[in-house]
Design an enzyme around this catalytic site. Sequence first.
Site, PDB file in Angstrom:
ATOM      1  N   TYR A   1      68.826  -9.672 -16.534  1.00  0.00           N
ATOM      2  CA  TYR A   1      67.944  -9.850 -15.377  1.00  0.00           C
ATOM      3  C   TYR A   1      68.670  -9.714 -14.042  1.00  0.00           C
ATOM      4  O   TYR A   1      68.021  -9.510 -13.016  1.00  0.00           O
ATOM      5  CB  TYR A   1      67.271 -11.221 -15.432  1.00  0.00           C
ATOM      6  N   THR A   2      69.977  -9.888 -14.032  1.00  0.00           N
ATOM      7  CA  THR A   2      70.710  -9.888 -12.762  1.00  0.00           C
ATOM      8  C   THR A   2      71.398  -8.548 -12.540  1.00  0.00           C
ATOM      9  O   THR A   2      71.668  -7.798 -13.478  1.00  0.00           O
ATOM     10  CB  THR A   2      71.764 -11.011 -12.732  1.00  0.00           C
TER      11      THR A   2
END
Length: 858
Positions: A133-134
Amino acid sequence: MSSDAPDSFEPGAGIAAEVKNARIEDEMEQSYIDYAMSVIAGRALPDVRDGLKPVHRRILYAMHQAGVTSNSSHRKSSSIVGETMGDYHPHGDSAIYDTLARMAQDFSMRYPLVDGQGNFGSVDGDPPAAMRYTEARMSPIAEELLDDIDKDTVDFQSNYDDRKQEPTVLPSSFPNLLVNGSSGIAVGMSTNIPPHNLGEVVDATVELIENPDATVADLMEHIKGPDFPTGANIVGRNAVHKAYKTGRGRVRVRADYDVFEEEGRIVINELPYQENKARLIERIADDVNEGKIEGIRDIRDESDRDGIRVVIELKRGAMAEVVKNQLLDNHLESTFGVINLALVDGQPQVLTLKETLEHYLDHRRDVVRRRSEYELAEAEDRAHILDGRLKALDNIDDVVETIRNSESRDDAKAALRGEVEVEVDGEPLPTFDFSEEQANHIVSMQLGSLTSMEAAEIEAEYEDVQATIERLETILGDQSELDAVIESELLDIKDEYADDRRTSFVANTGEVTRADLIPEEDVVVVVSEDDYIKRMPVSRFRAQHRGGKGIIGTDLKEGDNVSSVFVTNTHDDLLCFTNHGQVYQLKAYQVPEMSRTARGKSAVNLLDFDDGEEITAVVNCDDLEDIEGYLTMVTRNGYIKRTGTDRFQNILSTGIIATKLDEGDELVDVEVTDGESDLVIGTERGMSIRFDEDEVRAMGRSARGVRGIKLEGDDVVAGVAAIDEAHHSWILTVTENGYGKRTDLDAYRTQSRNGKGLIDIKANERNGPVCAINTVGEGDHLVVMSDEGQILRTPVEDISTVGRNTMGVIVMDLDEGDAVASVDVIPAAMTTEAEELDDADSVEEDAETDAKADADDE
């Protein structure tokens, strides 16, 4: 069972071409050493040159190779982790991602090396979002660590599978070890380096370039102290100076807060470094609910993206200053233990501030030198090409004619090199002596480069390249010029990235503590077998000649006897070692001061003892952090070991293990040694052995130790003494029946440990068993205490100097049924030069006067 199984096992069959026999102890020791060094050099400790551990270095290099720089778009963290793991760091992806995330946290890194996008955790201890997600990319300042890495500035090594090359260190345009700090736990050692302000570090580095003789104090004119990303306040400067001067220290960090007395509110604005905000609020709430902190009615967390704001609402009538002091005692202050440990040439070293910067400068000089050599070679190559082009332009007609009349491209090159002759209409053309590189370049020239404007540009470039060569040769030939380049580049970094300090300093005044109210004085501490303990001023015990009865030193309940006596200072730290091999810590002033006729206070109110546990040895010092060397311990059954004093810095209230004991064995004595002392172990039967401290290797706290002396029959160890020949002249031995002697150190020849030793004193019926063995020097006094509580203080010079294997003289006149319980030495520095010796009668008279005074005090 398979029928193919062999009938018998033959060494080496099906296993290896050669089987090597080895002792399991040797193999375990070597394997553990190899493992320890692998952890130290390969994982846990940063390199002093770039301030990075291998995993940090590999992540940054992988991002550099993948083009994930500060001016590129962000890339998924999972992609970066995958490339790092696949090419350079064959370990778990979670460890790599945790490191990547920390480099992106502005509350962990003073100058983050990764520009993160997404949830990378919080000061409340929230974990980062999953790596899928990052996104991340290098921060601009991280690129400064890799600047010029493609110019042969650092050494490279093969990666784990020999497919690629990776740098052993980064060029590091700024001292990253100090700027961003580091922490890590290796095998048997750890590092904890605080972050600092970039501008201050650069200024200090420039100072060291310009003034190589600068002291730590000079450098501290620039580096004020650690500069934590979370701000807060450092209490006092002395601890910082000590940490910079020695490489170790404990810095107190206090939260920044505002007290609003009228509103009944305390607002916390900044937290100590690495403090978890959510846990802090929870701990305060727990203490309020348990009644440990009074006057608080509510706690609110009003923090947002603009900063921390924790509001503590006070009850009506509560005094804000009182509540603040309670919070400071328990929650708003923490200690940052500085251990400036880094790898220097692959070996771990604790470094001072100056040494850290010196090692960085050595690295940077090497980088700039190698870069200059690389650029010089490139410039010389370019100058050579330009020189050829200029010569070709000067003879352009002949050059063109030569090329046009050559049969092939290779023939044209050979003609330009002067290797073959070209003819036109039977007439040879002029020959040339161009080099192979020049010839290749000339043949590849386009017709458009033959214009007069192009020729002028080539000549201008040639002059610029010659100037570059001259500049680089000057740098390589003059150390001061090379240092000037380093200084200029550092100042450029400062101009680009430096910011204001976030961490301030507050005076170390604080609140008045119990310690502030207690005067510093030398005291005698008495401990009984039933663990009653008390202290009394040394001045209450006037020196007298040997052979006296002394005076009453303590009251004892029926069946109790004195266990030990020792001399210390009220502000000393005490390490109390017990027969069970545990060690406890307390301040001397925590021991209650009482009269000579008082019994004392039960030690269980001060120390968390187990049943049957009693103090057998005490080590005292001005400050526990200042002890250097080893604590050398001996047991009743003759085992000895030494452990580094740094292993005793953080002692729990419940105590920690000091040594492992066999069943039936007890710890009997402890000495502080410097690693170069001789040790003398004495036994109750009067035997002694002297050997070099080096014969006992340093061990951990949970080790048992090695055999120090070979005991015969039911003989047991009485004690150990460490010899410091600069201060000690004699071995002093005292027996239970009150006899003793001084013997010159030379009378005890050095042997190997685990021998039977030599006779020290005759432990016959008259003398009784040996009670204590000590090293003493001129001006020292002896404190002797009996089972029934009598104390005698006498100068050591009053005890005769005799040889070994002698009877000794009467030291203390004991009543029938009494015996010497413990002996300690008052160093000459604690004695008064003008002090006169009293005879026994005057001591008894003074004792009566003291007893009356004690009664009045009570």
